[in-house]
Design an enzyme around this catalytic site. Sequence first.
Site, PDB file in Angstrom:
ATOM      1  N   SER A  53       0.843  -1.192   0.000  1.00  0.00           N
ATOM      2  CA  SER A  53       0.000   0.000   0.000  1.00  0.00           C
ATOM      3  C   SER A  53       0.879   1.242   0.000  1.00  0.00           C
ATOM      4  O   SER A  53       2.101   1.163   0.166  1.00  0.00           O
ATOM      5  CB  SER A  53      -0.894  -0.001   1.245  1.00  0.00           C
ATOM      6  OG  SER A  53      -0.098   0.155   2.415  1.00  0.00           O
ATOM      7  N   ASP A  95      -1.270  -1.645  -3.718  1.00  0.00           N
ATOM      8  CA  ASP A  95      -2.630  -1.542  -3.203  1.00  0.00           C
ATOM      9  C   ASP A  95      -3.107  -0.089  -3.262  1.00  0.00           C
ATOM     10  O   ASP A  95      -2.401   0.788  -3.745  1.00  0.00           O
ATOM     11  CB  ASP A  95      -2.628  -2.094  -1.768  1.00  0.00           C
ATOM     12  CG  ASP A  95      -4.000  -2.484  -1.265  1.00  0.00           C
ATOM     13  OD1 ASP A  95      -4.939  -2.551  -2.075  1.00  0.00           O
ATOM     14  OD2 ASP A  95      -4.132  -2.733  -0.051  1.00  0.00           O
ATOM     15  N   ASP A 131      -7.391   3.775  -6.823  1.00  0.00           N
ATOM     16  CA  ASP A 131      -8.547   3.888  -5.947  1.00  0.00           C
ATOM     17  C   ASP A 131      -9.187   5.259  -6.139  1.00  0.00           C
ATOM     18  O   ASP A 131      -8.794   6.237  -5.514  1.00  0.00           O
ATOM     19  CB  ASP A 131      -8.122   3.688  -4.483  1.00  0.00           C
ATOM     20  CG  ASP A 131      -9.307   3.765  -3.530  1.00  0.00           C
ATOM     21  OD1 ASP A 131     -10.430   4.043  -3.989  1.00  0.00           O
ATOM     22  OD2 ASP A 131      -9.105   3.532  -2.317  1.00  0.00           O
ATOM     23  N   GLY A 213     -10.706  -2.994   7.693  1.00  0.00           N
ATOM     24  CA  GLY A 213     -10.400  -2.951   9.117  1.00  0.00           C
ATOM     25  C   GLY A 213     -10.952  -4.132   9.886  1.00  0.00           C
ATOM     26  O   GLY A 213     -11.139  -5.215   9.343  1.00  0.00           O
ATOM     27  N   HIS A 249     -12.439  -6.689  -1.353  1.00  0.00           N
ATOM     28  CA  HIS A 249     -11.757  -5.837  -0.378  1.00  0.00           C
ATOM     29  C   HIS A 249     -12.447  -5.962   0.970  1.00  0.00           C
ATOM     30  O   HIS A 249     -13.612  -6.341   1.055  1.00  0.00           O
ATOM     31  CB  HIS A 249     -11.791  -4.371  -0.821  1.00  0.00           C
ATOM     32  CG  HIS A 249     -10.792  -4.033  -1.878  1.00  0.00           C
ATOM     33  ND1 HIS A 249      -9.633  -3.346  -1.615  1.00  0.00           N
ATOM     34  CD2 HIS A 249     -10.763  -4.316  -3.204  1.00  0.00           C
ATOM     35  CE1 HIS A 249      -8.943  -3.203  -2.732  1.00  0.00           C
ATOM     36  NE2 HIS A 249      -9.615  -3.781  -3.720  1.00  0.00           N
ATOM     37  N   GLY A 250     -11.724  -5.596   2.029  1.00  0.00           N
ATOM     38  CA  GLY A 250     -12.310  -5.629   3.364  1.00  0.00           C
ATOM     39  C   GLY A 250     -12.745  -7.022   3.756  1.00  0.00           C
ATOM     40  O   GLY A 250     -13.827  -7.226   4.299  1.00  0.00           O
ATOM     41  N   GLY A 251     -11.871  -8.005   3.511  1.00  0.00           N
ATOM     42  CA  GLY A 251     -12.251  -9.399   3.725  1.00  0.00           C
ATOM     43  C   GLY A 251     -12.048  -9.914   5.133  1.00  0.00           C
ATOM     44  O   GLY A 251     -12.555 -10.989   5.473  1.00  0.00           O
ATOM     45  N   SER A 252     -11.310  -9.183   5.975  1.00  0.00           N
ATOM     46  CA  SER A 252     -11.056  -9.668   7.327  1.00  0.00           C
ATOM     47  C   SER A 252     -12.367  -9.806   8.093  1.00  0.00           C
ATOM     48  O   SER A 252     -13.179  -8.889   8.119  1.00  0.00           O
ATOM     49  CB  SER A 252     -10.128  -8.703   8.069  1.00  0.00           C
ATOM     50  OG  SER A 252      -8.855  -8.656   7.449  1.00  0.00           O
ATOM     51  N   ASN A 271      -8.116  -9.374  -0.717  1.00  0.00           N
ATOM     52  CA  ASN A 271      -7.084  -8.690   0.059  1.00  0.00           C
ATOM     53  C   ASN A 271      -7.115  -9.106   1.525  1.00  0.00           C
ATOM     54  O   ASN A 271      -8.179  -9.183   2.125  1.00  0.00           O
ATOM     55  CB  ASN A 271      -7.279  -7.180  -0.025  1.00  0.00           C
ATOM     56  CG  ASN A 271      -7.023  -6.632  -1.419  1.00  0.00           C
ATOM     57  OD1 ASN A 271      -6.827  -7.359  -2.368  1.00  0.00           O
ATOM     58  ND2 ASN A 271      -7.030  -5.318  -1.527  1.00  0.00           N
ATOM     59  N   ASP A 273      -5.052  -7.958   5.097  1.00  0.00           N
ATOM     60  CA  ASP A 273      -4.076  -7.103   5.769  1.00  0.00           C
ATOM     61  C   ASP A 273      -4.294  -7.139   7.272  1.00  0.00           C
ATOM     62  O   ASP A 273      -3.417  -7.523   8.039  1.00  0.00           O
ATOM     63  CB  ASP A 273      -4.188  -5.676   5.232  1.00  0.00           C
ATOM     64  CG  ASP A 273      -3.057  -4.775   5.714  1.00  0.00           C
ATOM     65  OD1 ASP A 273      -2.055  -5.290   6.241  1.00  0.00           O
ATOM     66  OD2 ASP A 273      -3.153  -3.545   5.537  1.00  0.00           O
ATOM     67  N   THR A 274      -5.498  -6.799   7.706  1.00  0.00           N
ATOM     68  CA  THR A 274      -5.782  -6.735   9.136  1.00  0.00           C
ATOM     69  C   THR A 274      -5.482  -8.058   9.832  1.00  0.00           C
ATOM     70  O   THR A 274      -4.803  -8.094  10.864  1.00  0.00           O
ATOM     71  CB  THR A 274      -7.252  -6.344   9.367  1.00  0.00           C
ATOM     72  OG1 THR A 274      -7.509  -5.092   8.737  1.00  0.00           O
ATOM     73  CG2 THR A 274      -7.561  -6.235  10.846  1.00  0.00           C
TER      74      THR A 274
END
Length: 340
Positions: A53, A95, A131, A213, A249-252, A271, A273-274
Amino acid sequence: MPIATPEVYNEMLDRAKAGKFAYPAINVTSSQTLHAALRGFAEAESDGIIQISTGGAEFLGGQHSKEMVIGAVALAEFAHIVAKKYDITVALHTDHCPKDKLDGYVRPLLAVSEERVKAGQNPLFQSHMWDGSAETLADNLSIGQELLARAAAAKIILEVEITPTGGEEDGVSHEINDNLYTTVDDAIRTAEALGLGEKGRYLLAASFGNVHGVYKPGNVVLRPELLKELNEGVGAKYGKASPFDFVFHGGSGSTAEEIATALENGVVKMNLDTDTQYAFTRPVADHMFRNYDGVLKVDGEVGNKKTYDPRTWGKLAEASMAQRVTEACANLRSTGTRIK
């Protein structure tokens, strides 16, 4: 072929779509988190995507003088070397990059790859993300047209986010509300502006309630079935079945059922990350608590070098993050699918 060539990256995405699986796209911020991601993919016998990112690139550039491009290029060059020892293939990706950072991140990185391609080499990165979700759709797609043309000429795939993802990611934030759902009209306008492959290949980050997040399952209303509506709506207009390659996106925190539905409806990249950040940090915290009087020089003592040596707790962090990557491969059905 540890770092995918443009041809192999296209093959990877085609195989994922045909096989209804997706590649975990793991954000990295250091050489060690890069090794953790590579190790996780190798242990799962899965190919994958490594991504950086803007914030990660700035961190990689060093805190003395924060340079996003230097940080991203340095880790990409490092990856080209160390990935050779892992028996899998990975693509390098950048990213989220909003409009105000394009001139300091994606455009200079495109220039690096343009020079490489002119010299007969492969691009440094295999894909970049634009983005534009904070812009109007018209402005978003206008900039997308410019970037797609440059990316295609440099044998690079572009990822575009056409509508907002909730939460916050490297300074780009959106409220969690009804705007987090892409419409068929949004998708048709995207196809009109960017084409369906004839102007260059792109990945589409459409919104179906995604939030960046940390959140618990059930706290966010995901509608991955919406992706089917987008593909069918555009497919009917253009006479092309399943025209989009979607990104999750935002898969956590997503449930297994939500992920499975997304895979059935065209998601080829998800994706992470978290969750991987936590997996990396958790054993470090455990080590510090368990070895408090060793990692610190308490009451005038000298501590224990073996416990504060970064290699000691760093190995634990790498192993934990690698395990989370292998878990992601299983969830996304990419386990055992590596190109041989």
